[in-house]
Design an enzyme around this catalytic site. Structure first.
Site, short mmCIF file in Angstrom:
data_model
loop_
_atom_site.label_atom_id
_atom_site.label_comp_id
_atom_site.label_asym_id
_atom_site.label_seq_id
_atom_site.Cartn_x
_atom_site.Cartn_y
_atom_site.Cartn_z
N GLY A 82 43.99 35.91 33.60
CA GLY A 82 43.22 36.79 34.56
C GLY A 82 42.86 38.20 33.75
O GLY A 82 42.29 38.93 34.23
N TRP A 84 40.58 38.80 31.33
CA TRP A 84 38.97 39.10 31.23
C TRP A 84 38.53 39.46 32.72
O TRP A 84 37.47 40.14 32.81
CB TRP A 84 38.31 37.74 30.73
CG TRP A 84 38.26 37.76 29.24
CD1 TRP A 84 39.22 38.37 28.42
CD2 TRP A 84 37.34 36.99 28.38
NE1 TRP A 84 38.90 38.17 26.96
CE2 TRP A 84 37.76 37.11 27.22
CE3 TRP A 84 36.24 36.40 28.59
CZ2 TRP A 84 36.94 36.81 25.96
CZ3 TRP A 84 35.43 35.90 27.64
CH2 TRP A 84 35.96 35.96 26.35
N ASP A 105 39.75 28.41 37.96
CA ASP A 105 40.62 27.74 36.94
C ASP A 105 41.36 26.87 37.70
O ASP A 105 41.82 26.93 38.69
CB ASP A 105 41.71 28.80 36.45
CG ASP A 105 42.46 28.30 35.07
OD1 ASP A 105 42.19 28.82 34.15
OD2 ASP A 105 43.37 27.38 35.47
N ASP A 121 38.10 22.92 39.45
CA ASP A 121 37.51 22.56 38.12
C ASP A 121 36.08 22.94 38.14
O ASP A 121 35.26 22.42 39.04
CB ASP A 121 38.02 21.32 37.93
CG ASP A 121 37.78 20.70 36.24
OD1 ASP A 121 36.99 21.61 35.59
OD2 ASP A 121 38.38 19.76 35.98
N ASP A 146 36.91 32.16 28.11
CA ASP A 146 38.08 32.38 26.95
C ASP A 146 38.76 31.20 26.86
O ASP A 146 39.84 31.17 26.42
CB ASP A 146 38.72 33.65 27.51
CG ASP A 146 39.44 34.15 26.15
OD1 ASP A 146 39.09 33.83 24.98
OD2 ASP A 146 40.56 34.35 26.42
N LYS A 186 34.35 31.37 23.88
CA LYS A 186 35.26 31.34 22.58
C LYS A 186 34.67 29.90 21.92
O LYS A 186 34.58 28.83 22.54
CB LYS A 186 36.72 31.22 23.24
CG LYS A 186 37.52 31.04 21.77
CD LYS A 186 39.16 30.72 22.27
CE LYS A 186 39.77 32.00 23.15
NZ LYS A 186 41.05 31.87 23.34
#
Length: 231
Positions: A82, A84, A105, A121, A146, A186
Site C-alpha cells: 500500500g 504507492w 490486489d 484480480d 509497482d 515497473k
C-alpha cells in the site's frame, strides 16, 4: 533514461547493523536482512509511516513529472502493501474529498485512509467496470503498477514475467484511463521493454524510462512512464 530525485538520500543509522547467521537463516537471508536494516529508505519509510520503501520511488517520479494532481482519480494495480496508494491519496488530497484512489490486489491488504481497496484480480473481466464505478463513474487520470512477479533467480525468466505484467497493466490502463491520462509501471532492463515502449507510443504522447534514486543502484528495476493518453 531519466533519473529523478533531488539532493542526497535520506540518512539512516550511522553505525551499520550487522546480522549473524544462525536461527535458521541462510547466508542469502542474512545479506538481505542486513541490507534492509541499513537501508536509509526503509528507515525513513518507517519513520514517516509508509508501508514500504517503494513510496519514495513514486514520490521522486511525481515530484519531477507531476501527474498526481489534486482532485485526480487514481487506480493502483497490485497495490499491496500500500505504499504507492498512500502517496497517491496524499497527493490528490483524497482525505479532503478532492480526489479518489482505488487499490486492487488479489491478496488484499490492510485498510488505508481515503483509499478504496478491492481484494480482486485485475485480470477479472469485470475489474475495469468495478474500478470505474468506485471512482464515481469517471475514468482514471492515472494507473499505477509497482507489480512484480515472484523472482525465480533466472534473470531472463524474471524479466519476461515482469514485462508481461507491465503489458497486461497497459492493456488494462487503455480501458480505464481518460484522455490525457498517465500509466506508470515497473519493468526490468533486458531488451523486451523496448517493444513495450513502441506499443505505448501509439497510445500516449510521451513515453520514457525513469529510474528514481530510491531504486537500488545494483537493481535492474526501471519504471516506464507514459503520459498524455490519446484515448
Amino acid at each position: 533514461m531519466a533519473r529523478p530525485g533531488q539532493g542526497s538520500k535520506p540518512q539512516g543509522n550511522q553505525l551499520k547493523v550487522r546480522v549473524k547467521t544462525g536461527k535458521g537463516r541462510t547466508v542469502a537471508q542474512k545479506i538481505w536482512l542486513e541490507r534492509q536494516l541499513n537501508d536509509p529508505y526503509v528507515i525513513e519509510a518507517k519513520k514517516l509511516g509508509y508501508r514500504s520503501r517503494a513510496a519514495f520511488k513514486l514520490i521522486e517520479i511525481d515530484d519531477k513529472y507531476k501527474f498526481l494532481k489534486v482532485g485526480g482519480r487514481i487506480v493502483d494495480l497490485g497495490a499491496a502493501p500500500g505504499g504507492w496508494s498512500q502517496v497517491a491519496a496524499k497527493r490528490v488530497k483524497a482525505e479532503d474529498g478532492k480526489g479518489r484512489v482505488v487499490a486492487i490486489d488479489m491478496h488484499g491488504m490492510d485498510p488505508l485512509p481515503a483509499v478504496t481497496i478491492f481484494k480482486k484480480d485485475f485480470y477479472d473481466e469485470d475489474a475495469p467496470r468495478v474500478l470505474i464505478d468506485a471512482l464515481g463513474g469517471e475514468k482514471a487520470d492515472c494507473v499505477l503498477s509497482d507489480m512484480a512477479s515472484h523472482a525465480t533467480g533466472h534473470r531472463q525468466t524474471d524479466h519476461i514475467n515482469i514485462i508481461a505484467l507491465a503489458e497486461t497493466g497497459y492493456e488494462f490502463a487503455r480501458e480505464v484511463l481518460k484522455p490525457g491520462g498517465t500509466y506508470l509501471a515497473k519493468v526490468l532492463r533486458g531488451g523486451t521493454e523496448g517493444q513495450l515502449l513502441t506499443m505505448m507510443k501509439k497510445d500516449f504522447t510521451s513515453v520514457r524510462h525513469v529510474k528514481p534514486m530510491a531504486s537500488r543502484d545494483d537493481s535492474a528495476e526501471l519504471f516506464v512512464l507514459a503520459m498524455g493518453f490519446r484515448g
